[in-house]
Motif scaffolding. Sequence first.
Motif, PDB file in Angstrom:
ATOM      1  N   ASP A  72      37.747  19.308  93.839  1.00 14.56           N
ATOM      2  CA  ASP A  72      36.296  18.629  93.784  1.00 14.56           C
ATOM      3  C   ASP A  72      35.740  18.906  92.406  1.00 14.56           C
ATOM      4  O   ASP A  72      35.050  18.171  91.907  1.00 14.56           O
ATOM      5  CB  ASP A  72      35.518  18.950  95.267  1.00 14.56           C
ATOM      6  N   GLU A  73      35.612  20.250  92.227  1.00 15.60           N
ATOM      7  CA  GLU A  73      34.886  20.752  90.993  1.00 15.60           C
ATOM      8  C   GLU A  73      35.546  20.010  89.557  1.00 15.60           C
ATOM      9  O   GLU A  73      34.709  19.526  88.692  1.00 15.60           O
ATOM     10  CB  GLU A  73      34.946  22.158  90.770  1.00 15.60           C
ATOM     11  N   LYS A  74      36.912  19.954  89.783  1.00 19.59           N
ATOM     12  CA  LYS A  74      37.310  19.017  88.580  1.00 19.59           C
ATOM     13  C   LYS A  74      36.793  17.696  88.488  1.00 19.59           C
ATOM     14  O   LYS A  74      36.418  17.173  87.423  1.00 19.59           O
ATOM     15  CB  LYS A  74      38.822  19.261  88.949  1.00 19.59           C
ATOM     16  N   HIS A  75      36.827  17.040  89.690  1.00 22.44           N
ATOM     17  CA  HIS A  75      36.278  15.560  89.620  1.00 22.44           C
ATOM     18  C   HIS A  75      34.866  15.631  89.185  1.00 22.44           C
ATOM     19  O   HIS A  75      34.401  14.579  88.574  1.00 22.44           O
ATOM     20  CB  HIS A  75      36.643  14.858  91.035  1.00 22.44           C
ATOM     21  N   GLU A  76      34.127  16.429  89.748  1.00 20.84           N
ATOM     22  CA  GLU A  76      32.582  16.417  89.324  1.00 20.84           C
ATOM     23  C   GLU A  76      32.590  16.392  87.793  1.00 20.84           C
ATOM     24  O   GLU A  76      31.933  15.775  87.102  1.00 20.84           O
ATOM     25  CB  GLU A  76      31.819  17.485  89.972  1.00 20.84           C
ATOM     26  N   LEU A  77      33.175  17.558  87.357  1.00 22.01           N
ATOM     27  CA  LEU A  77      33.124  17.513  85.702  1.00 22.01           C
ATOM     28  C   LEU A  77      33.637  16.561  85.058  1.00 22.01           C
ATOM     29  O   LEU A  77      32.901  16.130  83.952  1.00 22.01           O
ATOM     30  CB  LEU A  77      33.798  19.202  85.536  1.00 22.01           C
ATOM     31  N   CYS A  78      34.743  16.010  85.525  1.00 24.52           N
ATOM     32  CA  CYS A  78      35.354  15.100  84.761  1.00 24.52           C
ATOM     33  C   CYS A  78      34.405  13.660  84.733  1.00 24.52           C
ATOM     34  O   CYS A  78      34.064  13.024  83.748  1.00 24.52           O
ATOM     35  CB  CYS A  78      36.912  14.519  85.068  1.00 24.52           C
ATOM     36  N   SER A  79      33.846  13.421  85.966  1.00 25.04           N
ATOM     37  CA  SER A  79      32.841  12.256  85.975  1.00 25.04           C
ATOM     38  C   SER A  79      31.809  12.529  85.235  1.00 25.04           C
ATOM     39  O   SER A  79      31.144  11.665  84.687  1.00 25.04           O
ATOM     40  CB  SER A  79      32.756  11.992  87.507  1.00 25.04           C
ATOM     41  N   HIS A  80      31.158  13.807  85.349  1.00 23.74           N
ATOM     42  CA  HIS A  80      29.794  13.960  84.589  1.00 23.74           C
ATOM     43  C   HIS A  80      30.183  13.653  83.066  1.00 23.74           C
ATOM     44  O   HIS A  80      29.211  13.291  82.377  1.00 23.74           O
ATOM     45  CB  HIS A  80      29.377  15.338  84.472  1.00 23.74           C
ATOM     46  N   THR A 126      40.665  10.886  84.747  1.00 23.21           N
ATOM     47  CA  THR A 126      41.871  11.733  85.423  1.00 23.21           C
ATOM     48  C   THR A 126      42.864  11.035  85.876  1.00 23.21           C
ATOM     49  O   THR A 126      42.958   9.702  85.644  1.00 23.21           O
ATOM     50  CB  THR A 126      41.211  12.473  86.807  1.00 23.21           C
ATOM     51  N   VAL A 127      43.990  11.738  86.345  1.00 21.98           N
ATOM     52  CA  VAL A 127      45.003  10.990  86.804  1.00 21.98           C
ATOM     53  C   VAL A 127      44.594  10.192  88.168  1.00 21.98           C
ATOM     54  O   VAL A 127      43.764  10.667  88.792  1.00 21.98           O
ATOM     55  CB  VAL A 127      46.193  11.852  87.334  1.00 21.98           C
ATOM     56  N   PHE A 170      44.819  10.170  77.449  1.00 20.00           N
ATOM     57  CA  PHE A 170      44.940  11.454  78.087  1.00 20.00           C
ATOM     58  C   PHE A 170      44.168  11.715  79.428  1.00 20.00           C
ATOM     59  O   PHE A 170      43.247  10.986  79.619  1.00 20.00           O
ATOM     60  CB  PHE A 170      44.086  12.619  77.186  1.00 20.00           C
ATOM     61  N   PHE A 171      45.018  11.726  80.412  1.00 17.16           N
ATOM     62  CA  PHE A 171      44.454  11.796  81.851  1.00 17.16           C
ATOM     63  C   PHE A 171      44.452  13.298  82.536  1.00 17.16           C
ATOM     64  O   PHE A 171      45.618  14.001  82.440  1.00 17.16           O
ATOM     65  CB  PHE A 171      45.714  11.025  82.766  1.00 17.16           C
ATOM     66  N   ILE A 172      43.542  13.656  82.652  1.00 17.71           N
ATOM     67  CA  ILE A 172      43.535  15.173  83.319  1.00 17.71           C
ATOM     68  C   ILE A 172      43.901  15.210  84.807  1.00 17.71           C
ATOM     69  O   ILE A 172      43.548  14.488  85.647  1.00 17.71           O
ATOM     70  CB  ILE A 172      41.672  15.371  83.321  1.00 17.71           C
ATOM     71  N   ASP A 187      39.052   9.043  73.822  1.00 16.05           N
ATOM     72  CA  ASP A 187      38.324   8.296  74.875  1.00 16.05           C
ATOM     73  C   ASP A 187      37.156   9.149  75.347  1.00 16.05           C
ATOM     74  O   ASP A 187      36.665   8.830  76.287  1.00 16.05           O
ATOM     75  CB  ASP A 187      39.209   7.901  76.044  1.00 16.05           C
ATOM     76  N   GLY A 188      36.960  10.353  74.735  1.00 18.46           N
ATOM     77  CA  GLY A 188      35.896  10.963  75.305  1.00 18.46           C
ATOM     78  C   GLY A 188      36.419  12.628  75.373  1.00 18.46           C
ATOM     79  O   GLY A 188      37.345  12.669  75.572  1.00 18.46           O
ATOM     80  N   GLY A 189      35.242  13.466  75.547  1.00 16.95           N
ATOM     81  CA  GLY A 189      35.524  14.856  76.047  1.00 16.95           C
ATOM     82  C   GLY A 189      34.943  15.856  75.181  1.00 16.95           C
ATOM     83  O   GLY A 189      35.264  17.099  75.454  1.00 16.95           O
ATOM     84  N   ARG A 190      34.565  15.434  74.101  1.00 17.48           N
ATOM     85  CA  ARG A 190      33.851  16.374  72.975  1.00 17.48           C
ATOM     86  C   ARG A 190      32.826  17.413  73.458  1.00 17.48           C
ATOM     87  O   ARG A 190      32.679  18.359  73.295  1.00 17.48           O
ATOM     88  CB  ARG A 190      33.874  15.731  71.537  1.00 17.48           C
TER      89      ARG A 190
END
Length: 390
Positions: A194-202, A207-208, A177-179, A138-141
Amino acid sequence: MSRSQEVPDKEFVRLSSIALKIPVSRLSGMLNRRVLQKVSGFFPDHYRFDKGIAGFEAGTALFKTDDGIETVRGFPKIHRAMMLGVGIATHFEGVPEVAVEEKMNGYNVRVASINGKVIALTRGGLVCPYTTERVLEDGGREFFIDHPDLVLCGEMVGPDNPYVPKNIYPEVDSISFFIFDIRHKNSGEPLTVDEKHELCSHYNIKTVPYFGKFSIDKAAHSIAGIIRELGKKDREGVVIKDPEMKLSAIKYTSSKSNNNDLKYAFGFYNDYGQDFFFSRVVREGFQAVEWDEDEETLHERCCLLGESILKPMVSTIKKRQQGERITEEVQIRVRSLDTAYKFEEHLRRLGIDAQFDEPQLVDGQYLIVIRKFNQSTNDRTSAILNGHLW
Ligand code: ATP
Ligand code: MG
């Protein structure tokens, strides 16, 4: 099967001693006692900690890279609040608010880029060939091109899941896969929520589900409401985190999920550890008290608990009585049969006795049912039915 990454133990120990700051003699001792184990077979060969030791979590994996040794730390244990209110107040003392995420029920995976190749590690620190094929569909590479120094930690969830049989997530058709955490390689230090959410949305990484932040004094009340709603949908529960990720996270689960676990596991009553059952029953006791239930609600909880324990067992005993074999069924879906063969070997290494059915071609992918034999439940049930004493 690539042997190109093969590193002689001696060279590995020398490099690891530098990277981990552990004397060579101590590392050699760990290898001899098999606390530290070599995993060969799939690319890349690596080493894993079978137990937590010297400040390294169980499941920590060590890889030889061009720069020396790279470490993917084991995912830390998450302790459980048995009483939500006082548990949160005590554990998070001094923290103004907590972040609440859904606890999804699949299997724990850490994804990292090692020498430019993205691999997926399961909890124990083994590279799983199936998960590696499916994890970044679903992405992430791109994430790993920009951040090779980070590790994505998350849950693999869905029906095409070889480790966890139930599927309760209507939003997942196959496996996804849910981070839930992003951590640094080597140190294992987490990014903040917050850093996690920013990176994941970028990077468009899932995410879960996130319920937001709650002030400490209101958290327990709000979480109790969230837990009841999740339970209605058969979903597992929540993980409660310090938004700065300085304190460890804690978990809390719904009664429905406790019951679902029991219902499933009592069908294979002799294959699951006794603590699996006991801990779930004890959780029900504390939740009933904390939620101060009236007679009728408590009675309903008792009936549900009793049913979850007895019905699956009765069904297993009857099946055995009719000569049926008790098996657990899971399935995988792969693009390449080579992945399925590698996965079969992977399960054998884990000591899991399983039979792979003939692959069925569905929409260009191979769906393969895997039957795990619950030998212990089969044997014990037959023996008792034949008059053996306990
Ligand atoms: P442990 O408690 O040692 O982690 P366990 O098998 O008892 O292991 P669980 O009861 O499933 O684990 O709870 C912890 C696990 O929950 C994590 O290892 C992780 O895989 C999973 N998990 C699901 N959602 C989250 C989340 N939002 N944050 C952290 N972990 C999560
Ligand atoms: Mg779990």
